[in-house]
Design a protein around this motif. Structure first.
Motif, PDB file in Angstrom:
ATOM      1  N   ILE A 145       6.268  -6.056   3.533  1.00 45.73           N
ATOM      2  CA  ILE A 145       6.120  -7.342   2.863  1.00 45.73           C
ATOM      3  C   ILE A 145       7.494  -7.985   2.657  1.00 45.73           C
ATOM      4  O   ILE A 145       8.520  -7.295   2.610  1.00 45.73           O
ATOM      5  CB  ILE A 145       5.398  -7.219   1.500  1.00 45.73           C
ATOM      6  N   ALA A 146       7.496  -9.304   2.551  1.00 46.35           N
ATOM      7  CA  ALA A 146       8.719 -10.059   2.279  1.00 46.35           C
ATOM      8  C   ALA A 146       8.678 -10.566   0.845  1.00 46.35           C
ATOM      9  O   ALA A 146       7.659 -11.098   0.395  1.00 46.35           O
ATOM     10  CB  ALA A 146       8.837 -11.240   3.247  1.00 46.35           C
ATOM     11  N   LEU A 147       9.793 -10.392   0.114  1.00 47.50           N
ATOM     12  CA  LEU A 147       9.897 -10.891  -1.252  1.00 47.50           C
ATOM     13  C   LEU A 147      11.164 -11.723  -1.403  1.00 47.50           C
ATOM     14  O   LEU A 147      12.171 -11.464  -0.731  1.00 47.50           O
ATOM     15  CB  LEU A 147       9.954  -9.742  -2.255  1.00 47.50           C
ATOM     16  N   GLU A 148      11.107 -12.697  -2.299  1.00 51.44           N
ATOM     17  CA  GLU A 148      12.318 -13.435  -2.650  1.00 51.44           C
ATOM     18  C   GLU A 148      13.242 -12.508  -3.428  1.00 51.44           C
ATOM     19  O   GLU A 148      12.819 -11.816  -4.361  1.00 51.44           O
ATOM     20  CB  GLU A 148      11.979 -14.655  -3.499  1.00 51.44           C
ATOM     21  N   GLU A 177      13.768  -8.187   1.521  1.00 48.89           N
ATOM     22  CA  GLU A 177      14.093  -9.288   0.615  1.00 48.89           C
ATOM     23  C   GLU A 177      14.789 -10.421   1.356  1.00 48.89           C
ATOM     24  O   GLU A 177      15.613 -10.191   2.250  1.00 48.89           O
ATOM     25  CB  GLU A 177      14.968  -8.785  -0.531  1.00 48.89           C
ATOM     26  N   GLN A 181      11.800 -17.962  -1.425  1.00 50.71           N
ATOM     27  CA  GLN A 181      10.389 -17.704  -1.184  1.00 50.71           C
ATOM     28  C   GLN A 181       9.942 -18.374   0.110  1.00 50.71           C
ATOM     29  O   GLN A 181       9.091 -17.865   0.836  1.00 50.71           O
ATOM     30  CB  GLN A 181       9.543 -18.197  -2.358  1.00 50.71           C
ATOM     31  N   ALA A 184      10.512 -16.115   2.876  1.00 47.25           N
ATOM     32  CA  ALA A 184       9.508 -15.042   2.900  1.00 47.25           C
ATOM     33  C   ALA A 184       8.232 -15.515   3.594  1.00 47.25           C
ATOM     34  O   ALA A 184       7.625 -14.780   4.384  1.00 47.25           O
ATOM     35  CB  ALA A 184       9.202 -14.584   1.478  1.00 47.25           C
ATOM     36  N   TYR A 185       7.818 -16.752   3.301  1.00 45.50           N
ATOM     37  CA  TYR A 185       6.637 -17.303   3.976  1.00 45.50           C
ATOM     38  C   TYR A 185       6.849 -17.360   5.487  1.00 45.50           C
ATOM     39  O   TYR A 185       5.927 -17.080   6.263  1.00 45.50           O
ATOM     40  CB  TYR A 185       6.337 -18.714   3.467  1.00 45.50           C
ATOM     41  N   GLN A 187       8.542 -15.439   7.356  1.00 47.34           N
ATOM     42  CA  GLN A 187       8.390 -14.111   7.945  1.00 47.34           C
ATOM     43  C   GLN A 187       6.914 -13.746   8.109  1.00 47.34           C
ATOM     44  O   GLN A 187       6.531 -13.090   9.075  1.00 47.34           O
ATOM     45  CB  GLN A 187       9.099 -13.060   7.081  1.00 47.34           C
ATOM     46  N   VAL A 188       6.097 -14.178   7.161  1.00 44.73           N
ATOM     47  CA  VAL A 188       4.653 -13.949   7.274  1.00 44.73           C
ATOM     48  C   VAL A 188       4.084 -14.746   8.445  1.00 44.73           C
ATOM     49  O   VAL A 188       3.328 -14.232   9.270  1.00 44.73           O
ATOM     50  CB  VAL A 188       3.926 -14.344   5.969  1.00 44.73           C
ATOM     51  N   THR A 196       3.437 -11.526   1.636  1.00 42.30           N
ATOM     52  CA  THR A 196       4.434 -11.785   0.605  1.00 42.30           C
ATOM     53  C   THR A 196       3.712 -11.831  -0.734  1.00 42.30           C
ATOM     54  O   THR A 196       2.473 -11.899  -0.785  1.00 42.30           O
ATOM     55  CB  THR A 196       5.211 -13.079   0.848  1.00 42.30           C
ATOM     56  N   THR A 198       3.863 -13.746  -4.638  1.00 43.20           N
ATOM     57  CA  THR A 198       4.465 -14.880  -5.330  1.00 43.20           C
ATOM     58  C   THR A 198       3.595 -15.267  -6.522  1.00 43.20           C
ATOM     59  O   THR A 198       2.574 -14.624  -6.807  1.00 43.20           O
ATOM     60  CB  THR A 198       4.630 -16.074  -4.368  1.00 43.20           C
TER      61      THR A 198
END
Length: 273
Positions: A145-148, A177, A181, A184-185, A187-188, A196, A198
């Motif tokens: 997962i990608a996070l801010e 990371e 944000q 991160a989107y 990357q999804v 992600t 949020t």
């Protein structure tokens, strides 16, 4: 959309609410001169943001709430845009009258300021539409997962989830990371990560503007509420509560939720909590 049109929409919405029969609420002392200074970050869609970086004024849920309250009090709004960390100091210094900017109600802030809740908050998982294998947090086992960077979700959501997965002998969630944000989107969307995490309103807003590319398969319940902060001054908090209740009674928040693609239940709060 130009800022003139955005401002007109906000004013029109407030006018419609009033024309529908909302009683004129007794104004707080900070609106007595016909003007209200609002502090906001203008960097948290869909609550408070600028549609374009060069826009002179912000738009969003918080802005429409501020404008609707001001209309009840026969006042106009002036905005002071500052970073999040500067919101409370700016209010305390008297450079604005209220904060309406996606800021949580908590006991520490209420030691100094009055805070009136107006909207619930929750945490949402966002995936690429069609990712049917991810429906609940446990489905993230072994995925990326990608996070801010700096977001509390890593400790508050993914940390406990990984502990539970490890206890069951399942592979944990891998976290990558990114500075924003929005990154991160991306990357999804390009498929480099599976999801992600949020804030629900922010995620729902992004999904509603993704042409069906993003979806929210799961939402964690939360006790957090966003609030309007003001300096302590007699009955000002009561006046804000009365203003919010009047808006709710006339369907303002239901219309606002539909406009921004949110669950109307997010605005079902106890103003005295």
């Amino acid at each position: 959309m130009t800022m003139i049109r955005l401002a007109s929409c906000a004013t029109l919405l407030a006018t419609v609410v009033l024309s529908a029969g909302v009683a004129k609420a007794e104004p707080p002392t900070f609106a007595a001169d016909g003007e209200i200074g609002v502090c906001t970050t203008a960097a948290f869609p869909p609550l408070s943001f600028k549609e374009h970086p060069a826009d002179a004024a912000p738009t969003g849920i918080d802005i429409e709430i501020a404008e609707a309250l001001a209309a009840q009090w026969n006042a106009k709004v002036n905005y002071t845009v500052t970073e999040f960390a500067g919101l409370l100091p700016t209010l305390g210094a008297g450079r604005c009258d209220v904060i309406v900017s996606g800021i949580y109600i908590n006991a520490k802030r209420r030691e100094t300021y009055d805070g009136v809740p107006y909207m619930k908050s929750a945490t949402a998982m966002v995936t690429k539409a069609g990712s049917d294998t991810i429906k609940v947090p446990e489905d993230l086992s072994g995925k990326v997962i990608a996070l801010e960077a700096g977001a509390y979700y890593k400790e508050e959501r993914i940390g406990p989830l990984n502990e539970a997965l490890t206890a069951k002998g399942l592979p944990p969630v891998e976290v990558q990371e990114y500075p924003t944000q929005q990154a991160a989107y991306q990357q999804v969307l390009v498929g480099r990560v599976d999801a992600t995490v949020t804030e629900e309103a922010e995620g729902a807003y992004r999904a509603s503007r993704s042409d069906g590319a993003l979806t929210l398969p799961y939402i964690w319940a939360s006790d957090f509420k966003y609030g309007i902060y003001s300096r302590r001054d007699g009955g000002d908090a009561a006046a804000v509560k009365a203003g919010l209740k009047a808006l709710k009674e006339k369907g303002f928040f239901g219309d606002l939720a539909r406009k921004y693609g949110l669950d109307p239940a997010l605005f079902d709060v106890d103003y005295d909590s």
